[in-house]
Design an enzyme around this catalytic site. Structure first.
Site, PDB file in Angstrom:
ATOM      1  N   GLY A 280       6.656   7.441 -20.655  1.00  0.00           N
ATOM      2  CA  GLY A 280       7.890   8.231 -20.586  1.00  0.00           C
ATOM      3  C   GLY A 280       8.592   8.213 -21.926  1.00  0.00           C
ATOM      4  O   GLY A 280       7.976   7.985 -22.966  1.00  0.00           O
ATOM      5  N   GLY A 281       9.907   8.406 -21.870  1.00  0.00           N
ATOM      6  CA  GLY A 281      10.677   8.455 -23.120  1.00  0.00           C
ATOM      7  C   GLY A 281      10.624   7.160 -23.898  1.00  0.00           C
ATOM      8  O   GLY A 281      10.963   7.125 -25.087  1.00  0.00           O
TER       9      GLY A 281
ATOM     10  N   GLY B 172      -4.685  23.682 -55.935  1.00  0.00           N
ATOM     11  CA  GLY B 172      -3.375  23.162 -55.535  1.00  0.00           C
ATOM     12  C   GLY B 172      -3.446  21.680 -55.233  1.00  0.00           C
ATOM     13  O   GLY B 172      -2.470  20.940 -55.418  1.00  0.00           O
ATOM     14  N   ALA B 173      -4.623  21.239 -54.781  1.00  0.00           N
ATOM     15  CA  ALA B 173      -4.766  19.824 -54.435  1.00  0.00           C
ATOM     16  C   ALA B 173      -4.607  18.938 -55.680  1.00  0.00           C
ATOM     17  O   ALA B 173      -4.161  17.799 -55.576  1.00  0.00           O
ATOM     18  CB  ALA B 173      -6.110  19.582 -53.769  1.00  0.00           C
TER      19      ALA B 173
HETATM   20  C1  HXC Z   1      11.735  -1.535 -11.975  1.00  0.00           C
HETATM   21  C2  HXC Z   1       9.513  -2.048 -12.085  1.00  0.00           C
HETATM   22  C3  HXC Z   1       9.274  -0.913 -12.903  1.00  0.00           C
HETATM   23  C4  HXC Z   1      10.376  -0.107 -13.235  1.00  0.00           C
HETATM   24  C5  HXC Z   1       7.419  -1.915 -12.621  1.00  0.00           C
HETATM   25  N1  HXC Z   1       8.333  -2.622 -11.930  1.00  0.00           N
HETATM   26  N2  HXC Z   1       7.972  -0.868 -13.205  1.00  0.00           N
HETATM   27  N3  HXC Z   1      10.721  -2.340 -11.632  1.00  0.00           N
HETATM   28  N4  HXC Z   1      11.597  -0.451 -12.747  1.00  0.00           N
HETATM   29  N5  HXC Z   1      10.243   0.943 -14.021  1.00  0.00           N
HETATM   30  C6  HXC Z   1       8.118  -3.836 -11.190  1.00  0.00           C
HETATM   31  C7  HXC Z   1       7.286  -3.683  -9.930  1.00  0.00           C
HETATM   32  O1  HXC Z   1       8.122  -3.328  -8.877  1.00  0.00           O
HETATM   33  C8  HXC Z   1       6.695  -5.066  -9.767  1.00  0.00           C
HETATM   34  O2  HXC Z   1       7.683  -5.923  -9.240  1.00  0.00           O
HETATM   35  C9  HXC Z   1       6.478  -5.504 -11.182  1.00  0.00           C
HETATM   36  O3  HXC Z   1       7.331  -4.703 -11.991  1.00  0.00           O
HETATM   37  C10 HXC Z   1       5.064  -5.295 -11.674  1.00  0.00           C
HETATM   38  O4  HXC Z   1       4.665  -3.973 -11.343  1.00  0.00           O
HETATM   39  P1  HXC Z   1       3.251  -3.653 -10.674  1.00  0.00           P
HETATM   40  O5  HXC Z   1       3.302  -2.255 -10.256  1.00  0.00           O
HETATM   41  O6  HXC Z   1       2.933  -4.701  -9.653  1.00  0.00           O
HETATM   42  O7  HXC Z   1       2.297  -3.906 -11.923  1.00  0.00           O
HETATM   43  P2  HXC Z   1       1.014  -3.071 -12.364  1.00  0.00           P
HETATM   44  O8  HXC Z   1       0.123  -2.856 -11.199  1.00  0.00           O
HETATM   45  O9  HXC Z   1       0.466  -3.787 -13.535  1.00  0.00           O
HETATM   46  O10 HXC Z   1       1.554  -1.657 -12.819  1.00  0.00           O
HETATM   47  C11 HXC Z   1       2.413  -1.543 -13.931  1.00  0.00           C
HETATM   48  C12 HXC Z   1       2.997  -0.129 -14.011  1.00  0.00           C
HETATM   49  C13 HXC Z   1       3.605   0.286 -12.665  1.00  0.00           C
HETATM   50  C14 HXC Z   1       1.849   0.834 -14.357  1.00  0.00           C
HETATM   51  C15 HXC Z   1       3.990  -0.117 -15.159  1.00  0.00           C
HETATM   52  O11 HXC Z   1       4.473  -0.778 -12.275  1.00  0.00           O
HETATM   53  C16 HXC Z   1       4.382   1.536 -12.741  1.00  0.00           C
HETATM   54  O12 HXC Z   1       3.800   2.610 -12.705  1.00  0.00           O
HETATM   55  N6  HXC Z   1       5.714   1.390 -12.785  1.00  0.00           N
HETATM   56  C17 HXC Z   1       6.586   2.542 -12.771  1.00  0.00           C
HETATM   57  C18 HXC Z   1       6.535   3.225 -14.114  1.00  0.00           C
HETATM   58  C19 HXC Z   1       7.563   4.306 -14.199  1.00  0.00           C
HETATM   59  O13 HXC Z   1       7.417   5.350 -13.563  1.00  0.00           O
HETATM   60  N7  HXC Z   1       8.659   4.022 -14.929  1.00  0.00           N
HETATM   61  C20 HXC Z   1       9.690   4.933 -15.115  1.00  0.00           C
HETATM   62  C21 HXC Z   1       9.173   5.925 -16.142  1.00  0.00           C
HETATM   63  S1  HXC Z   1      10.404   7.025 -16.633  1.00  0.00           S
HETATM   64  P3  HXC Z   1       7.334  -7.251  -8.452  1.00  0.00           P
HETATM   65  O14 HXC Z   1       8.640  -7.684  -7.875  1.00  0.00           O
HETATM   66  O15 HXC Z   1       6.313  -6.870  -7.432  1.00  0.00           O
HETATM   67  O16 HXC Z   1       6.800  -8.200  -9.442  1.00  0.00           O
HETATM   68  C22 HXC Z   1      10.977   6.310 -17.941  1.00  0.00           C
HETATM   69  C23 HXC Z   1      11.918   7.170 -18.630  1.00  0.00           C
HETATM   70  C24 HXC Z   1      12.339   6.561 -19.888  1.00  0.00           C
HETATM   71  O17 HXC Z   1      10.658   5.267 -18.318  1.00  0.00           O
HETATM   72  C25 HXC Z   1      13.159   7.572 -20.587  1.00  0.00           C
HETATM   73  C26 HXC Z   1      13.736   7.078 -21.841  1.00  0.00           C
HETATM   74  C27 HXC Z   1      14.444   8.174 -22.519  1.00  0.00           C
END
Ligand code: HXC
Length: 512
Positions: free
Chosen positions: A168-169, A402-403
Site C-alpha cells: 500500500g502507501g 549527444g552521449a
Molecule cells: C492491524 C494487523 C495488520 C494491520 C497484520 N496484522 N496486519 N493488525 N493492522 N494492517 C496482525 C494480524 O491480525 C495478526 O495478529 C498479526 O498481525 C500477524 O498477521 P498474520 O496475518 O497472522 O501474518 P501473516 O500470515 O504473515 O501475514 C502478514 C500480512 C497479513 C500479509 C501482512 O497480515 C495482511 O495481509 N495484513 C493486512 C495487510 C493490509 O491490508 N494492510 C493495510 C494496507 S493499506 P495476531 O494477533 O494474530 O498476531 C495500507 C495503506 C497505507 O497500508 C497507506 C499509507 C498512505
C-alpha cells in the site's frame, strides 16, 4: 513490588514485543525480531532506545484490552563503526508491525532528532501497513513520515531495509529515502497486492513475482540492493554506511592509504583494439579504484550502465560507467534514470564523481522515443551539469554524439577530462558519418563501396581519436591506461577543497 522492580518488569515485557509465541512464529519464517536486527546492525552495547513504553491509544474493536509496550516499533540511536545513526525497526510480533498513530509518532521523533543532529537514519521495515483498527489516524501517521522523509532528503542519508511485507502507501516512505535494500524471498513491496491485481486486471501473480526482491532489483529498479538473507542485508547496510558522510555538510570517512606502485599494467590490455568488441567495464573499475573497494548499486537494473561507490587512495567516490558488455554500453531510459539518481545522491552528500565513458550514443527506436528518452536522458545531463562535487572523466573508448556531452564532458562542468589513446570522440561513427556527408560523391563513384571505405578511413583518421578534443582543451590529457590510477589519485586530491556554488534559486526543475 517496589518501583524499581515495577520498571524492570515493564522493560522485560517490552523486550518481548508481542510475546514468545509470536517471536517463535517470526523465527519459524526465517526472520529475526526487530531487536535482534538492531543488535546485529549496531556496534555492541551502543543502542539507546527511545519510547520503549509507548502504547497505542485506540479504543475501537476492543483494542484497549490489547496493548504492547513499544507499539510495534523499536526506535532509538546507536553507532555503526563508531559513527552515530538513528534507527527504527518495526516489530512484526505486535499487530504485524502495523503503523498506528503512536507508532508513527515514534518514528517521527527519531527522524527529527536525526535531522537536528545531522546523522543518518536507517529504517528496518517489516509491517502489515496501516493499523486497520485505527483508520485515518494511521494514514495521517504515514503522511507525517513521508513529509519528514522529503524534508530530510539531501540533508541526512536515509536508508530503508525491507525485511518483510511493505504494501500500500507504506512503500512511499522507502521510495523517498536514498537507498532501498530488500531481503530475497522474505520481503515484498507493492502498491496493490496480488488479490487486487487479479480483480482489476485479471492477472494471476504471486507476491514474490509482483514485488519481491528480484522483481524490484531487475524489473522496476525500485530496490538498489538485494540480500540473500537478513544477516547479509545488515552486513551490506554497514558496508554502504562506510562510503557516506553523516550529513550534507560532512565528508565521507577517509580510510588510511599509503601510496605504492599505482601502475596498473592490466589496463593496457583490457580494452580491445576492435571498437566493436565488448569488454567488461567492471574490470576497468576494479583496476582503477582501491582493491576490493567497489560496491555496486543497482547491480541488476539497466546493466548497460554501472554505478557504485568505491575508494581512491582511501577516499570515497561515486563511479558512473558505461558498460560495453551490455547493449554496447548505449544510453537508454533506464540507464539514464539510474545514473541520474546516483549522481544526485553523490552530489547531495559531497562524494566526488568518476565517470568512465565508452558510449556509442543513445538507443534508437519507437519504444525509447515514445517512452521519453528525451526527458529521461535529460535527467542524467541535468544531474551531472548541476553537480558541484569534484567531477573527473575518463574516456576509455567511444564517446559519440549527444552521449559525449552527457557523460560528464568538460562542457557540463567536469574538472578533469582524461582519454585513453584509442578513444574515439566524434559526432557519430565513421561509417554513418561518411554515408551522410559524402553521399553524392559516393553515389557518383564507379565503385561506391570502395569510395565509402576510403571516406570512412579518412573520417576515422581525422575524428576517431582523442586528439581533436585534446587540441580544443576538451580533453586535458591523453593518458596511457597503465598510468590512469595515479592521475586519478592526484586529481581527486587536487580537487579535494573544490568550491563551486549554484546560482541562487529556490530549487531547480529537473525533467522528472
Ligand atoms: C492491524 C494487523 C495488520 C494491520 C497484520 N496484522 N496486519 N493488525 N493492522 N494492517 C496482525 C494480524 O491480525 C495478526 O495478529 C498479526 O498481525 C500477524 O498477521 P498474520 O496475518 O497472522 O501474518 P501473516 O500470515 O504473515 O501475514 C502478514 C500480512 C497479513 C500479509 C501482512 O497480515 C495482511 O495481509 N495484513 C493486512 C495487510 C493490509 O491490508 N494492510 C493495510 C494496507 S493499506 P495476531 O494477533 O494474530 O498476531 C495500507 C495503506 C497505507 O497500508 C497507506 C499509507 C498512505
Amino acid at each position: 513490588m517496589n518501583n524499581i522492580d515495577k520498571l524492570k518488569q515493564k522493560k522485560a515485557e517490552a523486550l518481548l514485543g508481542g510475546g514468545e509465541k509470536r517471536i517463535a512464529s517470526q523465527h519459524k519464517k526465517g526472520k529475526l525480531t526487530a531487536r535482534e536486527r538492531i543488535d546485529l546492525l549496531l556496534d555492541k552495547e551502543t543502542f539507546e532506545e527511545i519510547g520503549m513504553l509507548v502504547t497505542h491509544r485506540s479504543t475501537d474493536f476492543g483494542m484497549e484490552k490489547q496493548k504492547f509496550y513499544g507499539d510495534g516499533v523499536v526506535t532509538g540511536y546507536g553507532k555503526i563503526n563508531d559513527r552515530l545513526v538513528y534507527v527504527y525497526s518495526q516489530d512484526f510480533t505486535v499487530f504485524g508491525g502495523s503503523l498506528s498513530e503512536t507508532h508513527a509518532k515514534k518514528i517521527c521523533k527519531i527522524m527529527d532528532l536525526a535531522m537536528e543532529n545531522g546523522a543518518p537514519i536507517i529504517g528496518l521495515n517489516d509491517s502489515g501497513g496501516a493499523r486497520i483498527q485505527e483508520g485515518v489516524v494511521s494514514l495521517g501517521g504515514y503522511a507525517d513520515i513521508f513529509y519528514k522523509n522529503t524534508r530530510a532528503s539531501g540533508v541526512i542519508p536515509q536508508i530503508s531495509a525491507i525485511m518483510g511485507p511493505c504494501a500500500g502507501g507504506a512503500v512511499y516512505s522507502p521510495a523517498i529515502t536514498d537507498f532501498i535494500m530488500m531481503v530475497e524471498q522474505s520481503s515484498y513491496m507493492f502498491v496493490t497486492g496480488p488479490n487486487v491485481v487479479k480483480t482489476v486486471t485479471h492477472e494471476e501473480v504471486t507476491s514474490e513475482d509482483l514485488g519481491g526482491a528480484e522483481a524490484h532489483a531487475s524489473k522496476s529498479g525500485v530496490t538498489h540492493f538485494t540480500a540473500k538473507h537478513e544477516a547479509d542485508c545488515i552486513k551490506q547496510l554497514k558496508k554502504l554506511m562506510s562510503y557516506i558522510p553523516q550529513n550534507c555538510e560532512d565528508k565521507a570517512p577517509i580510510y588510511e592509504y599509503e601510496l605504492g606502485n599505482e601502475q596498473r599494467a592490466k589496463l593496457n590490455h583490457l580494452i580491445p583494439e576492435n571498437p566493436n568488441q565488448p569488454y567488461d567495464m567492471k574490470e576497468v573499475i576494479e583496476e582503477v579504484v582501491d582493491e576490493d573497494s567497489f560496491f555496486e548499486v543497482h547491480k541488476q537494473y539497466a546493466e548497460n550502465i554501472v554505478v557504485g561507490f568505491a575508494r581512491i587512495a582511501g577516499r570515497s567516490i561515486g563511479v558512473v560507467a558505461n558498460q560495453p558488455a551490455s547493449l554496447a554500453g548505449v544510453l537508454d531510459i533506464n540507464s539514464s534514470k539510474k545514473a541520474a539518481r546516483f549522481v544526485r545522491f553523490c552530489d547531495a552528500f559531497n562524494i566526488p564523481l568518476l565517470v568512465l565513458v565508452d558510449v556509442p550514443g543513445f538507443l534508437p527506436g519507437t519504444d525509447q522515443e515514445w517512452n521519453g528518452i528525451i526527458s529521461n536522458g535529460a535527467k542524467l545531463l541535468y544531474a551531472l551539469s548541476e553537480a558541484t562535487v569534484p567531477k573527473v572523466t575518463v574516456i576509455t573508448r567511444k564517446a559519440y554524439g549527444g552521449a559525449y556531452d552527457v557523460m560528464n564532458s568538460k562542457h557540463i562542468g567536469a574538472d578533469l577530462n582524461f582519454a585513453f589513446p584509442n578513444a574515439e570522440i566524434a559526432v557519430m561513427g565513421a561509417k554513418g558519418a561518411s554515408e551522410i556527408i559524402f553521399r553524392k560523391e559516393i553515389a557518383a563513384s564507379d565503385n561506391p563501396e570502395k569510395k565509402l571505405a576510403e571516406k570512412e578511413a579518412e573520417y576515422k583518421e581525422k575524428f576517431a581519436n582523442p586528439y581533436r578534443a585534446a587540441a580544443h582543451g576538451y580533453i586535458d590529457e591523453v593518458v596511457v591506461p597503465t598510468d590512469i590510477r595515479l592521475k586519478l589519485i592526484k586529481g581527486f586530491k587536487m580537487l579535494e577543497n573544490k568550491v563551486c556554488n549554484l546560482p541562487r534559486k529556490k530549487h531547480g526543475n529537473i525533467p522528472l
